[in-house]
Design an enzyme around this catalytic site. Structure first.
Site, short mmCIF file in Angstrom:
data_model
loop_
_atom_site.label_atom_id
_atom_site.label_comp_id
_atom_site.label_asym_id
_atom_site.label_seq_id
_atom_site.Cartn_x
_atom_site.Cartn_y
_atom_site.Cartn_z
N CYS A 1 -2.09 -0.55 7.37
CA CYS A 1 -1.34 0.51 7.27
C CYS A 1 -1.43 1.63 8.44
O CYS A 1 -0.48 2.41 8.87
CB CYS A 1 -1.88 1.45 5.90
SG CYS A 1 -1.37 0.67 4.38
N HIS B 1 0.85 -1.41 0.08
CA HIS B 1 0.03 -0.09 -0.11
C HIS B 1 0.79 1.26 0.09
O HIS B 1 1.94 0.97 0.43
CB HIS B 1 -0.94 0.02 1.03
CG HIS B 1 -2.12 -1.03 1.03
ND1 HIS B 1 -3.15 -1.01 1.87
CD2 HIS B 1 -2.11 -2.06 0.29
CE1 HIS B 1 -4.01 -1.97 1.55
NE2 HIS B 1 -3.48 -2.62 0.32
N GLU C 1 0.84 3.68 1.75
CA GLU C 1 1.30 4.56 3.15
C GLU C 1 2.44 3.72 3.69
O GLU C 1 3.33 4.38 4.10
CB GLU C 1 0.20 4.31 4.14
CG GLU C 1 -1.30 5.01 3.73
CD GLU C 1 -2.21 4.15 2.96
OE1 GLU C 1 -1.70 3.35 2.01
OE2 GLU C 1 -3.43 4.00 3.27
N CYS D 1 -5.90 1.59 5.40
CA CYS D 1 -6.64 0.32 6.04
C CYS D 1 -5.96 0.12 7.55
O CYS D 1 -5.05 0.84 7.71
CB CYS D 1 -6.27 -0.80 4.87
SG CYS D 1 -4.45 -1.32 4.98
N1 LIG Z 1 -5.10 3.35 1.83
C1 LIG Z 1 -5.15 2.46 0.62
C2 LIG Z 1 -6.16 1.59 0.40
C3 LIG Z 1 -5.78 0.95 -0.63
N2 LIG Z 1 -4.47 0.86 -1.04
C4 LIG Z 1 -4.33 0.13 -2.46
C5 LIG Z 1 -4.48 -1.43 -2.45
C6 LIG Z 1 -4.90 -1.53 -4.00
O1 LIG Z 1 -3.86 -1.79 -4.65
C7 LIG Z 1 -5.87 -0.46 -4.08
C8 LIG Z 1 -7.34 -1.21 -3.88
O2 LIG Z 1 -7.80 -1.60 -4.82
P1 LIG Z 1 -9.52 -1.94 -4.94
O3 LIG Z 1 -9.85 -2.78 -4.01
O4 LIG Z 1 -10.06 -0.57 -4.97
O5 LIG Z 1 -9.57 -2.51 -6.31
O6 LIG Z 1 -5.33 0.46 -3.56
C9 LIG Z 1 -3.37 1.69 -0.71
O7 LIG Z 1 -2.60 1.98 -1.15
N3 LIG Z 1 -3.97 2.43 0.48
ZN ZN Z 2 -3.15 -0.09 3.54
#
Ligand SMILES: Nc1ccn([C@H]2C[C@H](O)[C@@H](COP(=O)(O)O)O2)c(=O)n1
Ligand code: ZN
Length: 159
Positions: free
Chosen positions: A106, A77, A79, A103
């Site tokens: 993170c 992710h 973060e 999430c």
């Molecule tokens: N705070 C966050 C939340 C999600 N991510 C990333 C993880 C995945 O690459 C994408 C989410 O994919 P989706 O479930 O919307 O198809 O975002 C993050 O980096 N930071």
């Molecule tokens: Zn995360």
């Protein structure tokens, strides 16, 4: 001659950097960027969601639905990447600008690294257990949560 008056604010600057970083992501569905900033407004680190070092963007899955081989197994992710990309020592007392609410995993890394404020833009997964748990942990740990309110200013970058 007076100084310019239409310069961008610190918040626009740092969220703008996070938005730009997100443009590096190869995720076809959600691109996320993060920018960690010191108490005196110095950028300490930047990250976006992507595959771990050495894990080819072309070989690992970007899909969401295949039970045994989907992107959630692999992606780091934004973060966590920003935290891990930092090479300067301690992130104690810093803040993180992120384009999507962190999430739970993170949140743990944010808390443990000493980041004291999360400034987030979007919160599209706010009803998921992960984000509910994340908010609970951040609040309990005393990490300030601040929603970024877009100003509506357009910043053009011609590359
Ligand atoms: N705070 C966050 C939340 C999600 N991510 C990333 C993880 C995945 O690459 C994408 C989410 O994919 P989706 O479930 O919307 O198809 O975002 C993050 O980096 N930071
Ligand atoms: Zn995360």
């Amino acid at each position: 001659m007076p100084k310019r008056s239409d310069y961008i604010t610190w918040d626009e600057y740092f969220m703008g950097v996070a938005i730009l970083a997100a443009q590096r992501s190869k995720d076809p569905n959600t691109q996320v960027g993060a920018c960690i900033v010191s108490q005196d407004n110095k950028i300490l680190s930047i990250g976006y969601n992507g595959m771990p070092l050495g894990c080819s963007d072309d070989e690992f899955a970007w899909g969401r639905d295949v039970e045994h081989d989907n992107k959630y197994f692999y992606i780091v992710h934004s973060e966590l990447n920003a935290i891990l990309n930092y090479r300067g020592g301690s992130l104690e007392g810093s803040k993180i600008y992120v384009t999507l609410f962190p999430c739970n995993e993170c949140a743990k890394a944010i808390i443990q690294s000493g980041i004291r404020e999360v400034i987030y833009w979007q919160d599209k997964y706010k009803d998921t257990p992960e984000v509910i748990a994340s908010k609970r942990m951040l609040r309990t740990a005393g990490v300030q949560i601040t929603e970024y309110i877009p100003t509506g200013r357009t910043v053009n970058i011609s590359v």
